[in-house]
Design an enzyme around this catalytic site. Structure first.
Site, PDB file in Angstrom:
ATOM      1  N   TYR A  71      28.449  51.671  31.046  1.00  0.00           N
ATOM      2  CA  TYR A  71      28.116  50.245  31.109  1.00  0.00           C
ATOM      3  C   TYR A  71      27.311  49.740  29.911  1.00  0.00           C
ATOM      4  O   TYR A  71      27.005  48.548  29.832  1.00  0.00           O
ATOM      5  CB  TYR A  71      27.356  49.950  32.411  1.00  0.00           C
ATOM      6  CG  TYR A  71      28.176  50.278  33.646  1.00  0.00           C
ATOM      7  CD1 TYR A  71      29.393  49.636  33.882  1.00  0.00           C
ATOM      8  CD2 TYR A  71      27.750  51.239  34.553  1.00  0.00           C
ATOM      9  CE1 TYR A  71      30.153  49.950  34.996  1.00  0.00           C
ATOM     10  CE2 TYR A  71      28.501  51.558  35.672  1.00  0.00           C
ATOM     11  CZ  TYR A  71      29.709  50.903  35.893  1.00  0.00           C
ATOM     12  OH  TYR A  71      30.466  51.213  37.000  1.00  0.00           O
ATOM     13  N   ASN A  89      31.292  38.685  37.534  1.00  0.00           N
ATOM     14  CA  ASN A  89      31.429  40.139  37.606  1.00  0.00           C
ATOM     15  C   ASN A  89      30.993  40.528  39.009  1.00  0.00           C
ATOM     16  O   ASN A  89      29.796  40.674  39.286  1.00  0.00           O
ATOM     17  CB  ASN A  89      30.578  40.848  36.549  1.00  0.00           C
ATOM     18  CG  ASN A  89      30.803  42.368  36.576  1.00  0.00           C
ATOM     19  OD1 ASN A  89      31.445  42.884  37.487  1.00  0.00           O
ATOM     20  ND2 ASN A  89      30.276  43.062  35.577  1.00  0.00           N
ATOM     21  N   HIS A 108      36.770  45.083  44.285  1.00  0.00           N
ATOM     22  CA  HIS A 108      37.821  45.976  44.790  1.00  0.00           C
ATOM     23  C   HIS A 108      37.889  46.031  46.307  1.00  0.00           C
ATOM     24  O   HIS A 108      38.794  46.663  46.858  1.00  0.00           O
ATOM     25  CB  HIS A 108      37.586  47.399  44.257  1.00  0.00           C
ATOM     26  CG  HIS A 108      37.208  47.444  42.816  1.00  0.00           C
ATOM     27  ND1 HIS A 108      38.048  46.992  41.815  1.00  0.00           N
ATOM     28  CD2 HIS A 108      36.062  47.842  42.185  1.00  0.00           C
ATOM     29  CE1 HIS A 108      37.445  47.142  40.645  1.00  0.00           C
ATOM     30  NE2 HIS A 108      36.235  47.642  40.836  1.00  0.00           N
ATOM     31  N   ASP A 157      38.657  35.006  49.773  1.00  0.00           N
ATOM     32  CA  ASP A 157      38.811  33.745  50.509  1.00  0.00           C
ATOM     33  C   ASP A 157      37.899  32.664  49.939  1.00  0.00           C
ATOM     34  O   ASP A 157      38.304  31.509  49.788  1.00  0.00           O
ATOM     35  CB  ASP A 157      38.512  33.954  51.998  1.00  0.00           C
ATOM     36  CG  ASP A 157      39.634  34.690  52.718  1.00  0.00           C
ATOM     37  OD1 ASP A 157      40.756  34.717  52.193  1.00  0.00           O
ATOM     38  OD2 ASP A 157      39.371  35.244  53.799  1.00  0.00           O
ATOM     39  N   HIS A 212      34.420  42.323  33.484  1.00  0.00           N
ATOM     40  CA  HIS A 212      33.897  43.661  33.761  1.00  0.00           C
ATOM     41  C   HIS A 212      33.441  44.293  32.454  1.00  0.00           C
ATOM     42  O   HIS A 212      34.124  44.154  31.424  1.00  0.00           O
ATOM     43  CB  HIS A 212      34.959  44.554  34.411  1.00  0.00           C
ATOM     44  CG  HIS A 212      35.422  44.019  35.724  1.00  0.00           C
ATOM     45  ND1 HIS A 212      34.659  44.119  36.866  1.00  0.00           N
ATOM     46  CD2 HIS A 212      36.531  43.329  36.068  1.00  0.00           C
ATOM     47  CE1 HIS A 212      35.295  43.533  37.859  1.00  0.00           C
ATOM     48  NE2 HIS A 212      36.440  43.030  37.404  1.00  0.00           N
ATOM     49  N   LEU A 213      32.329  44.987  32.521  1.00  0.00           N
ATOM     50  CA  LEU A 213      31.813  45.680  31.329  1.00  0.00           C
ATOM     51  C   LEU A 213      32.748  46.819  30.935  1.00  0.00           C
ATOM     52  O   LEU A 213      33.093  46.984  29.759  1.00  0.00           O
ATOM     53  CB  LEU A 213      30.421  46.231  31.632  1.00  0.00           C
ATOM     54  CG  LEU A 213      29.364  45.153  31.901  1.00  0.00           C
ATOM     55  CD1 LEU A 213      28.305  45.671  32.852  1.00  0.00           C
ATOM     56  CD2 LEU A 213      28.744  44.686  30.606  1.00  0.00           C
ATOM     57  N   SER A 214      33.130  47.605  31.922  1.00  0.00           N
ATOM     58  CA  SER A 214      34.063  48.713  31.695  1.00  0.00           C
ATOM     59  C   SER A 214      35.489  48.212  31.896  1.00  0.00           C
ATOM     60  O   SER A 214      35.700  47.037  32.229  1.00  0.00           O
ATOM     61  CB  SER A 214      33.759  49.852  32.681  1.00  0.00           C
ATOM     62  OG  SER A 214      34.038  49.428  34.013  1.00  0.00           O
ATOM     63  N   ARG A 225      39.520  51.530  41.668  1.00  0.00           N
ATOM     64  CA  ARG A 225      39.085  50.372  40.876  1.00  0.00           C
ATOM     65  C   ARG A 225      40.263  49.582  40.290  1.00  0.00           C
ATOM     66  O   ARG A 225      40.078  48.597  39.589  1.00  0.00           O
ATOM     67  CB  ARG A 225      38.172  50.821  39.727  1.00  0.00           C
ATOM     68  CG  ARG A 225      36.881  51.458  40.161  1.00  0.00           C
ATOM     69  CD  ARG A 225      35.979  51.782  38.973  1.00  0.00           C
ATOM     70  NE  ARG A 225      35.041  52.811  39.294  1.00  0.00           N
ATOM     71  CZ  ARG A 225      33.867  52.616  39.933  1.00  0.00           C
ATOM     72  NH1 ARG A 225      33.497  51.397  40.268  1.00  0.00           N
ATOM     73  NH2 ARG A 225      33.069  53.626  40.201  1.00  0.00           N
TER      74      ARG A 225
HETATM   75  O1  CA2 Z   1      32.665  47.415  34.687  1.00  0.00           O
HETATM   76  C1  CA2 Z   1      32.158  46.585  35.456  1.00  0.00           C
HETATM   77  O2  CA2 Z   1      31.528  45.610  35.054  1.00  0.00           O
HETATM   78  C2  CA2 Z   1      32.218  46.830  36.965  1.00  0.00           C
HETATM   79  O3  CA2 Z   1      32.340  45.556  37.598  1.00  0.00           O
HETATM   80  C3  CA2 Z   1      30.921  47.497  37.351  1.00  0.00           C
HETATM   81  C4  CA2 Z   1      30.850  47.893  38.821  1.00  0.00           C
HETATM   82  C5  CA2 Z   1      32.090  48.690  39.220  1.00  0.00           C
HETATM   83  O4  CA2 Z   1      32.068  48.920  40.628  1.00  0.00           O
HETATM   84  C6  CA2 Z   1      33.376  47.978  38.849  1.00  0.00           C
HETATM   85  O5  CA2 Z   1      34.468  48.828  39.170  1.00  0.00           O
HETATM   86  C7  CA2 Z   1      33.411  47.667  37.357  1.00  0.00           C
HETATM   87  C8  CA2 Z   1      29.610  48.742  39.099  1.00  0.00           C
HETATM   88  C9  CA2 Z   1      28.338  48.115  38.653  1.00  0.00           C
HETATM   89  C10 CA2 Z   1      27.251  49.118  38.780  1.00  0.00           C
HETATM   90  O6  CA2 Z   1      26.306  48.868  37.768  1.00  0.00           O
HETATM   91  C11 CA2 Z   1      25.504  49.880  37.356  1.00  0.00           C
HETATM   92  C12 CA2 Z   1      24.562  49.543  36.424  1.00  0.00           C
HETATM   93  C13 CA2 Z   1      23.716  50.520  35.938  1.00  0.00           C
HETATM   94  C14 CA2 Z   1      23.810  51.808  36.409  1.00  0.00           C
HETATM   95  C15 CA2 Z   1      24.746  52.146  37.340  1.00  0.00           C
HETATM   96  C16 CA2 Z   1      25.588  51.168  37.831  1.00  0.00           C
END
Ligand code: CA2
Length: 156
Positions: free
Chosen positions: A34, A85, A91, A98, A111-113, A122
């Site tokens: 991230y 986000n 998911h 809705d 999304h960051l990733s 995902r």
């Molecule tokens: O890539 C993204 O922005 C996601 O939305 C991030 C979510 C993940 O469930 C999605 O599949 C993709 C998870 C966010 C969790 O954020 C964290 C931040 C710091 C450390 C660990 C998790």
């Protein structure tokens, strides 16, 4: 004339930038996925970019599904558009889907990733079904690009 006045009023509403669960921990854990930019820093980047397009921003994060849905309902009246986000709710949440169906404002999913390159659970997004566009895999920069995209859509 009436139409012009309405579109001017629309452009003066802020861009809502809404963030889902655990994104408050950004920069503290899993930087390899991230990045190292904190959510506070993203908020500042987004506010500066929005200002360059003439928009204010409302930037929020929640760990609670119902609160996110309340904010989307608020955005129906109070936002020019939404950058979302939804994190893991992306998911899983039919309730979020809705709520977004009733938004009736431009929506950019961020999304960051890149979820498509990660675990199969995902790969499906309820948000994508109703988003104008999706930006993923570009880290914090994706939020800035989303502001550009949303601004262009709102201004027509
Ligand atoms: O890539 C993204 O922005 C996601 O939305 C991030 C979510 C993940 O469930 C999605 O599949 C993709 C998870 C966010 C969790 O954020 C964290 C931040 C710091 C450390 C660990 C998790």
């Amino acid at each position: 004339m009436v139409e012009k006045a309405q579109s001017k009023q629309q452009a003066s509403l802020p861009i809502y930038v809404l963030n889902g669960p655990t994104l408050n921990l950004l920069g503290e854990r899993e930087p390899e996925i991230y990045g190292r930019t904190t959510l506070g820093q993203i908020s500042e980047m987004v506010a500066a970019q929005a200002k360059s397009h003439g928009f204010e921003t409302v930037f929020r994060q929640t760990n609670h599904e119902g609160e996110l849905i309340d904010w989307i309902q608020e955005a129906r009246k109070s936002a020019s558009g939404v950058i979302l986000n939804a994190a893991a709710f992306t998911h899983t949440s039919v309730a979020l889907y809705d709520a977004l169906k009733s938004l009736d404002k431009p929506l950019i999913e961020v999304h960051l990733s890149n979820p498509a390159a990660r675990e199969p659970f995902r790969h499906h997004s309820y948000v994508s079904r109703v988003a104008n566009g999706v930006i993923c895999g570009l880290g914090a920069q994706g939020y800035v690009l989303a502001v550009d995209a949303l601004s262009k859509i709102v201004k027509g």
